[in-house]
Design an enzyme around this catalytic site. Sequence first.
Site, short mmCIF file in Angstrom:
data_model
loop_
_atom_site.label_atom_id
_atom_site.label_comp_id
_atom_site.label_asym_id
_atom_site.label_seq_id
_atom_site.Cartn_x
_atom_site.Cartn_y
_atom_site.Cartn_z
N GLY A 126 44.31 49.04 51.03
CA GLY A 126 45.76 49.17 50.89
C GLY A 126 46.19 49.62 49.51
O GLY A 126 47.35 49.53 49.15
N LEU A 163 43.85 54.46 47.90
CA LEU A 163 42.70 55.28 47.46
C LEU A 163 41.90 55.73 48.67
O LEU A 163 40.73 56.06 48.58
CB LEU A 163 41.83 54.49 46.48
CG LEU A 163 42.56 54.04 45.20
CD1 LEU A 163 41.65 53.17 44.33
CD2 LEU A 163 43.05 55.23 44.38
N ASP A 196 43.20 63.78 52.06
CA ASP A 196 42.28 62.67 51.81
C ASP A 196 40.92 62.93 52.44
O ASP A 196 39.88 62.78 51.80
CB ASP A 196 42.85 61.36 52.39
CG ASP A 196 44.21 61.03 51.81
OD1 ASP A 196 44.58 61.65 50.80
OD2 ASP A 196 44.91 60.18 52.39
C1 GLA Z 1 48.57 60.07 51.97
C2 GLA Z 1 48.18 61.06 53.06
C3 GLA Z 1 47.86 62.44 52.48
C4 GLA Z 1 48.98 62.91 51.56
C5 GLA Z 1 49.36 61.83 50.55
C6 GLA Z 1 50.56 62.20 49.73
O1 GLA Z 1 47.46 59.81 51.15
O2 GLA Z 1 47.08 60.58 53.79
O3 GLA Z 1 47.63 63.35 53.52
O4 GLA Z 1 50.09 63.35 52.29
O5 GLA Z 1 49.64 60.60 51.18
O6 GLA Z 1 50.29 63.29 48.91
#
Ligand code: GLA
Length: 386
Positions: A123, A126, A173
């Site tokens: 949470g 990361l 991510d």
């Molecule tokens: C989260 C989402 C990403 C991105 C970020 C904001 O981490 O999983 O896809 O949109 O927020 O930049």
Amino acid sequence: MINKLKDMFKEVYKCEAEKVFFAPGRVNLIGEHTDYNGGNVFPCALTFGTYASIKKRNDKTIRFYSDNFKELGIMEINIDEMEYNKEHDWANYPKGVIWAFESIGMKIDSGFDILFYGNIPNGAGLSSSASIEVLTGVILKDLYNFDISMIDIVKCSQKAENQFVGVNCGIMDQFAIGMGKKDNAILLDTNTLKYQYSSIKLDGASIVISNTNKRRGLADSKYNERRSECETALKDLQSELKINALCEINEDVFEKNRHLIKNEVCARRAKHAIYENQRTLKAVKALENKDIKLFGELMNKSHISLRDDYEVTGIELDTLVEIAWKMPGVVGSRMTGAGFGGCTVSIVKDEFVDDFIKNVGEKYNKKIGYEAVFYVAQIGDGARKL
Ligand code: GLA
């Protein structure tokens, strides 16, 4: 770590694990909330992440266990029952990836026993969830000899998050976690998926991640809300402009056409995405030119825009960043990830890092009433078999 994972497996399943895998967490240096608006992002993979030890089975059972959620025990699920189930909690992430693989014709015919262990704070923003997703994808490829590229594993992981778990995230991510490279950040154009590595040489400075320790409570629903506000802004702009995504236009075109966006809140959301995208490109150039000072200034501007126009920060993130800005040796500081809690990322001159952690920590605790946690980040490689 390999032995630790094998020992843990033996203790839980009373037999030997065959293989051990790892997927990192990620931190985004700049380019926030641009990845679902066709913009650029600049994340890197971390050296901490999620590990898994595994053994294939001959029947149709999958047994999931996480050392981070011991209280949930072993969850036993039949491979033909890959549906979302609230009771399965964290196991919905790997289940979602199995489902996404099956949706592109990669069906698994026998089960496995798997043990997960992660050292990414949950949470904290990361990407512990993307980490477990990409990890599952890499494991499935290895275990069943699937002919699938890392980019397609990344896409399946995002599909699992979007369509199985129900969070409408972009691809940043999963991409950073799958494609990460030691000591490099990735400039990714989320519109075309073209990417380039950029070596992170900070000239005597380090990346410090500060965790607010505020759990990202309503984050998922707020995230989806921001996304739909951007879609509304895009629709309004499309009444005159031929564009498919907000980040196809630059600041000038936006300012000339801002009046087309009927709702003022949606206009501010679009402004953030468009300016942030341009800031990301400028920041990567600054890094190439070894202009760390400019890179830091762009990080600071990114935070202000996320605070005032995108409104995804909150008192904890703002406090950490605003204290950091006043500290000696700080090149730049901003929130990272989705926001609404989670972490900040700061670039701090090496000789000031200890003081930074001590002083920011004290001031934060005094104002917020609980502790922040600090990590000096190392940039690592993407998901892999160990
Ligand atoms: C989260 C989402 C990403 C991105 C970020 C904001 O981490 O999983 O896809 O949109 O927020 O930049």
